[in-house]
Design an enzyme around this catalytic site. Structure first.
Site, PDB file in Angstrom:
ATOM      1  N   SER A 197       0.804  -1.221   0.000  1.00  0.00           N
ATOM      2  CA  SER A 197       0.000   0.000   0.000  1.00  0.00           C
ATOM      3  C   SER A 197       0.834   1.268   0.000  1.00  0.00           C
ATOM      4  O   SER A 197       0.820   2.061   0.941  1.00  0.00           O
ATOM      5  CB  SER A 197      -0.938  -0.046   1.181  1.00  0.00           C
ATOM      6  OG  SER A 197      -1.711  -1.219   1.061  1.00  0.00           O
ATOM      7  N   ARG A 251       7.068   6.276  -4.765  1.00  0.00           N
ATOM      8  CA  ARG A 251       7.665   6.905  -3.577  1.00  0.00           C
ATOM      9  C   ARG A 251       7.128   6.212  -2.342  1.00  0.00           C
ATOM     10  O   ARG A 251       6.083   5.577  -2.381  1.00  0.00           O
ATOM     11  CB  ARG A 251       7.314   8.404  -3.510  1.00  0.00           C
ATOM     12  CG  ARG A 251       5.821   8.653  -3.378  1.00  0.00           C
ATOM     13  CD  ARG A 251       5.439  10.096  -3.159  1.00  0.00           C
ATOM     14  NE  ARG A 251       3.991  10.188  -3.096  1.00  0.00           N
ATOM     15  CZ  ARG A 251       3.177  10.280  -4.146  1.00  0.00           C
ATOM     16  NH1 ARG A 251       3.700  10.312  -5.374  1.00  0.00           N
ATOM     17  NH2 ARG A 251       1.878  10.336  -4.001  1.00  0.00           N
ATOM     18  N   ASP A 280      -4.180  -1.872  -1.267  1.00  0.00           N
ATOM     19  CA  ASP A 280      -5.163  -2.255  -0.240  1.00  0.00           C
ATOM     20  C   ASP A 280      -6.553  -1.685  -0.518  1.00  0.00           C
ATOM     21  O   ASP A 280      -7.566  -2.295  -0.174  1.00  0.00           O
ATOM     22  CB  ASP A 280      -4.697  -1.881   1.179  1.00  0.00           C
ATOM     23  CG  ASP A 280      -4.336  -0.419   1.342  1.00  0.00           C
ATOM     24  OD1 ASP A 280      -4.376   0.335   0.345  1.00  0.00           O
ATOM     25  OD2 ASP A 280      -4.016  -0.024   2.478  1.00  0.00           O
TER      26      ASP A 280
END
Ligand code: ADP
Length: 502
Positions: free
Chosen positions: A160, A175, A213
């Protein structure tokens, strides 16, 4: 007691600074819709609107046994999911906190090796038959390739963090967020990083799908409660916040590179709404928000998340408390019998208290504050002693703490309604004449904040009613349900889809 009066005045002023009015909500929704649509046109926008190449949601008849791993932020979860094909499933899982040292490291190898070790331990403990017959044999072989793969577990990897997904089991890390910072992993395929460590342990496991997620939550909600249309949105309100929803293909103007099934006319998009309004056009921005951002590992990004999610709410509250503590004219957490001017020597807070430490105040104490509505706030005062080393907090102390904590939580819930309301308006489901006007609009949510913070969903609903174009009637149709273990079941469902495409 002038000092106590001053505390009350100060508390009121902080609470009103944190107010997020109905007007603010509506202004927020307009801007959210603008940025959501901007993300459909081009890449590199504030909200990434990442294509997932998942083009349909399940209907509850899916079957099979799958593994799922979820690296959410605070915890690593490993589980196996048996889909029974009748909207039900059986889930076995284990959970371990991710060591801080692995979140901020020079290389990502240790983190992914840690995950692989947990997968091994899990299979050994919960699928011993599988372990005996396959893993043992495989462990003794010189190369993993030499082993026939018919009993390989398909694994859905819920990762996630923002990833540029280029296929169902391939995606490059854009990132880190939520306090993770491992420069070495940025730009790499996270499925490959995990597969390498799994193979190093000779486990009969294939990373079949990369799952966000939010997408997992959307899939899980659709599997367990298939209405006529399935669920519209999956949202996470845990360590971080994000959402994924079903968008019509003809609205997605930016190029889609990977292969996908075009027949459904839809695709699930991962909004990455944590970075809604990084430019701060409409988000509230108190001095505490500014300070939190400045001292974070990623200043200027994830600005929505920094006002909404579990990782940050406690820290906002802490910064406010520290600010009040430094004000000599206000009596918060003070020894009333002491006459010294230096607040540090008159405070009743132990030196090891989390109130003095960055990230030292966990958002979960806000739930305790919100739940305690007794006149003497006994539970909260006890919790302040045990969790935060505030010795013998007065009733006034606890009242101030509660009022401010409630205001931080309420602002977060109303900001969450901006995201949810905007996606509902974007779908057109409220106005589409083809859709039965009584049909519920189903939204699956997951994460400790939405699950455990008292009234979080009620406060979201209150704010939804105030949104132009939704109103009381529209809000009644919006059904927000916890997709318990959503990421696990969702990951299994996506691994199933992926396996069928192999
Ligand atoms: P993740 O998002 O990492 O998978 P969770 O959904 O459990 O994990 O979210 C953890 C976050 O939720 C932490 O930031 C924690 O401070 C916060 N949290 C946990 N319990 C509560 C609670 N009862 N009330 C508010 N926040 C909570």
């Amino acid at each position: 007691l002038p000092l106590a009066m001053a505390l009350e005045t100060k508390t009121k002023s902080v609470v009103s600074e944190l107010e997020y009015t109905d007007d603010n909500v509506n202004i927020g929704v307009k801007e959210f819709l603008r940025q959501l649509n901007e993300g459909l046109e081009t890449s590199g926008t504030s909200m990434s609107q990442i294509p997932t190449y998942v083009t349909a949601v399940p209907n509850g008849t899916e079957k099979g046994l799958y593994l799922a791993v979820d690296l959410g932020g605070t915890n690593l979860r490993v589980c196996s999911v048996r889909l029974n094909g009748d909207n039900t499933f059986n889930l076995t899982y284990s959970k371990a906190p991710v060591p801080k040292s692995l979140m901020v490291a020079d290389t990502a190898k240790e983190l992914f090796a840690f995950i692989a070790e947990h997968i091994k331990a899990f299979i050994k403990e919960h699928h011993y038959d599988h372990y005996e017959s396959h893993i043992r044999r495989r462990e003794t072989m010189s190369t993993p390739e030499g082993y026939r793969d018919e009993h390989i577990f398909r694994l859905g990897f819920t990762f996630s963090f923002p990833v540029q997904q280029v296929g169902i089991n391939k995606g490059y890390l854009i990132r880190w967020t939520k306090g993770f910072d491992i420069a070495d992993a940025v730009g790499k395929d996270v499925c490959a990083l995990l597969q390498v460590e799994i193979d190093a342990l000779r486990l009969p496991v294939k990373v079949a799908a990369l799952v966000n997620d939010t997408v997992g939550t959307l899939m899980a909600r659709s599997y367990t409660s298939p209405g006529k249309a399935g669920a519209l949105l999956g949202g996470i309100f845990g360590t971080g916040t994000n959402g994924a929803y079903i968008e019509k293909l003809d609205k997605i103007k930016k190029p889609l590179e990977g292969d996908y099934d075009k027949t459904t006319g839809e695709m699930v998009l991962n909004t990455e709404w944590g970075s809604f309004d990084n430019q701060l056009n409409v988000l509230p921005n108190t001095s505490y928000d500014i300070q939190l951002d400045k001292e974070s590992v990623n200043p200027g990004i994830q600005m929505f998340e920094k006002r909404v999610s579990g990782m940050f709410l406690g820290e906002i509250l802490r910064l406010i408390l520290v600010d009040i503590l430094q004000d000599k004219s206000v009596a918060l957490f003070r020894d009333e019998n002491s006459n010294q001017n230096d607040w540090k020597s008159t405070t009743t807070i132990g030196t090891e208290s989390g109130i003095f430490k960055k990230w030292g105040l966990d958002s979960s104490i806000m739930s305790v504050a919100a739940l305690d509505s007794t006149p003497d706030l006994g539970t909260l005062r006890q919790e302040l002693e045990s969790q935060l080393e505030v010795y013998s907090p007065s009733l006034e102390d606890a009242q101030a703490f509660k009022a401010i904590a409630d205001a931080v939580g309420r602002r977060a819930a109303r900001l969450s309604a901006v995201a949810i309301g905007a996606v509902v308006l974007q779908s057109g489901n409220l106005t589409d004449a083809a859709i039965d006007s009584n049909e519920p609009i189903d939204i699956g949510v997951d994460g400790s904040l939405v699950e455990h913070y008292p009234n979080f969903r009620t406060m979201i609903h209150e704010a939804l009613k105030a949104i132009d174009g939704i109103g009381e009637k529209g809000a009644e149709r919006i059904r927000i349900g916890i997709a318990k273990d959503g990421s696990g079941v969702g990951a299994a469902l996506i691994a199933l889809v992926a396996a069928s495409m192999e």
